[in-house]
Design a protein around this motif. Structure first.
Motif, PDB file in Angstrom:
ATOM      1  N   TYR A 240       1.162  -1.627   0.549  1.00  0.00           N
ATOM      2  CA  TYR A 240      -0.515   0.059  -0.292  1.00  0.00           C
ATOM      3  C   TYR A 240       1.124   0.960  -0.050  1.00  0.00           C
ATOM      4  CZ  TYR A 240      -4.055  -2.779   1.431  1.00  0.00           C
ATOM      5  OH  TYR A 240      -5.315  -3.985   0.808  1.00  0.00           O
ATOM      6  N   CYS A 241       0.247   1.944  -0.019  1.00  0.00           N
ATOM      7  CA  CYS A 241       0.740   3.271  -0.188  1.00  0.00           C
ATOM      8  C   CYS A 241      -0.126   4.084   0.345  1.00  0.00           C
ATOM      9  CB  CYS A 241       1.003   4.280  -1.863  1.00  0.00           C
ATOM     10  SG  CYS A 241       2.205   5.492  -1.614  1.00  0.00           S
ATOM     11  N   ASN A 242       0.702   5.344   1.258  1.00  0.00           N
ATOM     12  CA  ASN A 242       0.175   6.471   1.873  1.00  0.00           C
ATOM     13  C   ASN A 242       0.083   7.459   1.040  1.00  0.00           C
ATOM     14  OD1 ASN A 242       3.183   7.811   1.008  1.00  0.00           O
ATOM     15  ND2 ASN A 242       2.944   8.869   3.602  1.00  0.00           N
ATOM     16  N   LYS A 243      -0.215   7.655  -0.322  1.00  0.00           N
ATOM     17  CA  LYS A 243      -0.530   8.880  -1.139  1.00  0.00           C
ATOM     18  C   LYS A 243      -0.846   8.332  -2.423  1.00  0.00           C
ATOM     19  CE  LYS A 243       3.024  11.563   0.323  1.00  0.00           C
ATOM     20  NZ  LYS A 243       2.634  12.676   0.996  1.00  0.00           N
ATOM     21  N   PRO A 244      -2.200   9.292  -3.307  1.00  0.00           N
ATOM     22  CA  PRO A 244      -2.191   8.318  -4.434  1.00  0.00           C
ATOM     23  C   PRO A 244      -1.436   8.522  -5.810  1.00  0.00           C
ATOM     24  CG  PRO A 244      -3.069  10.875  -3.938  1.00  0.00           C
ATOM     25  CD  PRO A 244      -2.700  10.552  -2.939  1.00  0.00           C
ATOM     26  N   VAL A 245      -1.572   7.615  -5.509  1.00  0.00           N
ATOM     27  CA  VAL A 245      -0.831   6.190  -6.968  1.00  0.00           C
ATOM     28  C   VAL A 245      -1.123   6.489  -8.268  1.00  0.00           C
ATOM     29  CG1 VAL A 245       1.516   4.290  -7.242  1.00  0.00           C
ATOM     30  CG2 VAL A 245       0.665   5.028  -5.155  1.00  0.00           C
ATOM     31  N   LYS A 246      -0.578   6.800  -9.591  1.00  0.00           N
ATOM     32  CA  LYS A 246      -0.766   6.915 -10.785  1.00  0.00           C
ATOM     33  C   LYS A 246       0.248   5.630 -10.577  1.00  0.00           C
ATOM     34  CE  LYS A 246      -1.420  11.427 -11.940  1.00  0.00           C
ATOM     35  NZ  LYS A 246      -1.627  12.684 -13.049  1.00  0.00           N
ATOM     36  N   ILE A 247      -0.792   4.268 -11.206  1.00  0.00           N
ATOM     37  CA  ILE A 247      -0.103   2.440 -11.667  1.00  0.00           C
ATOM     38  C   ILE A 247       0.674   2.994 -13.035  1.00  0.00           C
ATOM     39  CG2 ILE A 247      -0.882   0.424 -11.700  1.00  0.00           C
ATOM     40  CD1 ILE A 247      -1.174   1.084  -8.494  1.00  0.00           C
ATOM     41  N   GLY A 248       1.488   2.437 -12.548  1.00  0.00           N
ATOM     42  CA  GLY A 248       2.319   1.969 -13.584  1.00  0.00           C
ATOM     43  C   GLY A 248       3.675   3.039 -13.856  1.00  0.00           C
ATOM     44  N   LEU A 249       3.761   4.264 -14.083  1.00  0.00           N
ATOM     45  CA  LEU A 249       4.699   5.287 -14.289  1.00  0.00           C
ATOM     46  C   LEU A 249       5.773   5.606 -13.825  1.00  0.00           C
ATOM     47  CD1 LEU A 249       2.138   8.168 -14.602  1.00  0.00           C
ATOM     48  CD2 LEU A 249       2.263   6.454 -16.454  1.00  0.00           C
ATOM     49  N   GLY A 250       6.502   4.649 -12.943  1.00  0.00           N
ATOM     50  CA  GLY A 250       8.044   4.669 -12.420  1.00  0.00           C
ATOM     51  C   GLY A 250       8.778   4.732 -13.504  1.00  0.00           C
ATOM     52  N   ILE A 251       8.693   4.013 -14.801  1.00  0.00           N
ATOM     53  CA  ILE A 251       9.749   3.276 -15.139  1.00  0.00           C
ATOM     54  C   ILE A 251      10.217   5.123 -16.240  1.00  0.00           C
ATOM     55  CG2 ILE A 251      11.132   1.442 -16.729  1.00  0.00           C
ATOM     56  CD1 ILE A 251      10.022  -0.373 -15.441  1.00  0.00           C
TER      57      ILE A 251
END
Length: 251
Positions: A240-251
């Motif tokens: 889990y993350c403590n903030k909203p995450v735009k899944i799949g945008l890390g790379i």
């Protein structure tokens, strides 16, 4: 996982899913530093150090952290058989030796009960091999050369100094005692206080748990076998993350 599996045997260790957790981190976030506030046996933390990340690993158990630093700098440990009587005496030691005995000679790594039953001790000694498997992981640990990439400290998670880290390139990873399970070996754990702390932090915090309430966002799920012998069950660990995450945008 790579050929090496370096870690200290530890209840709840993440070695089986360390690569999966790293994959979720890398896919969804950009980072150079990882601060792990509940490092336990250090499987994920050591893997990240091997990959070249700058890792600060913390745990409240000072004896465990002393053992990490001992192995990190290629220190040796007793290769004698630890008897039941020795275990119950030595598990109370507050130094690295006590941590070694608690982690490597306890049943299911629970840090409290001796690894072998009286019946097995009185039987064929050659069948007593669980401690040898645990030694293998310690030997893999001692063979590493990652001391430039990882540092181990002992603090309460709230007291770890994060002032030297930038919010935009640091992930804070937390693997606390799961809600509804046994807490710290060195004290009880306040889950609700931890949730409040995480939501108020400016850092991106990733948390391993089975389930967490809103507004924590689910990032990834990892099915995992848990248990021993004929008592294996499938559980699903989640990140889990403590903030909203735009899944799949890390790379």
């Amino acid at each position: 996982m790579s050929a090496l599996q370096p870690y200290i045997p530890y209840q709840g260790n993440k070695f089986k899913i360390a690569e999966d957790i790293y994959g979720a981190m890398r896919t969804n976030f950009s980072f150079e530093n990882v601060v792990s506030l509940f490092c336990g046996g250090g499987a994920l933390e050591l893997m990240l150090a091997q990959k070249g990340y700058n890792v600060l690993a913390n745990d409240l158990d000072s004896g465990l952290i002393e053992l990490h630093n001992h192995l990190l700098h290629h220190g040796t440990y007793p290769k004698d058989f630890i008897t039941r009587e020795m275990f119950f005496e030595m598990r109370e030691y507050k130094n690295w030796l006590g941590a070694y005995v608690r982690q490597c000679w306890s049943f299911g790594n629970n840090q409290e009960d001796y690894m072998y039953s009286k019946e097995r001790i009185e039987g064929d000694p050659s069948a007593l091999k669980e401690h040898l498997l645990r030694w293998r992981h310690l030997e893999d640990y001692r063979s590493l050369d990652v001391s430039d990439n990882i540092r181990f400290i002992a603090n309460d998670y709230r007291d770890v100094d994060l002032s030297g880290f930038r919010v935009d390139n640091t992930i804070v990873y937390c693997d606390p005692p799961y809600k509804g399970t046994r807490g710290y070996h060195v004290g009880e754990f306040d889950t609700e206080a931890f949730y409040k702390w995480a939501l108020e932090s400016p850092f991106t915090i990733l948390i391993s748990e089975y389930d967490m309430p809103e507004p924590f966002q689910l990032v990834a799920s990892f099915p995992k076998q848990q248990g021993m012998g004929n008592y294996n069950t499938m559980v699903v660990e989640k990140l889990y993350c403590n903030k909203p995450v735009k899944i799949g945008l890390g790379i």
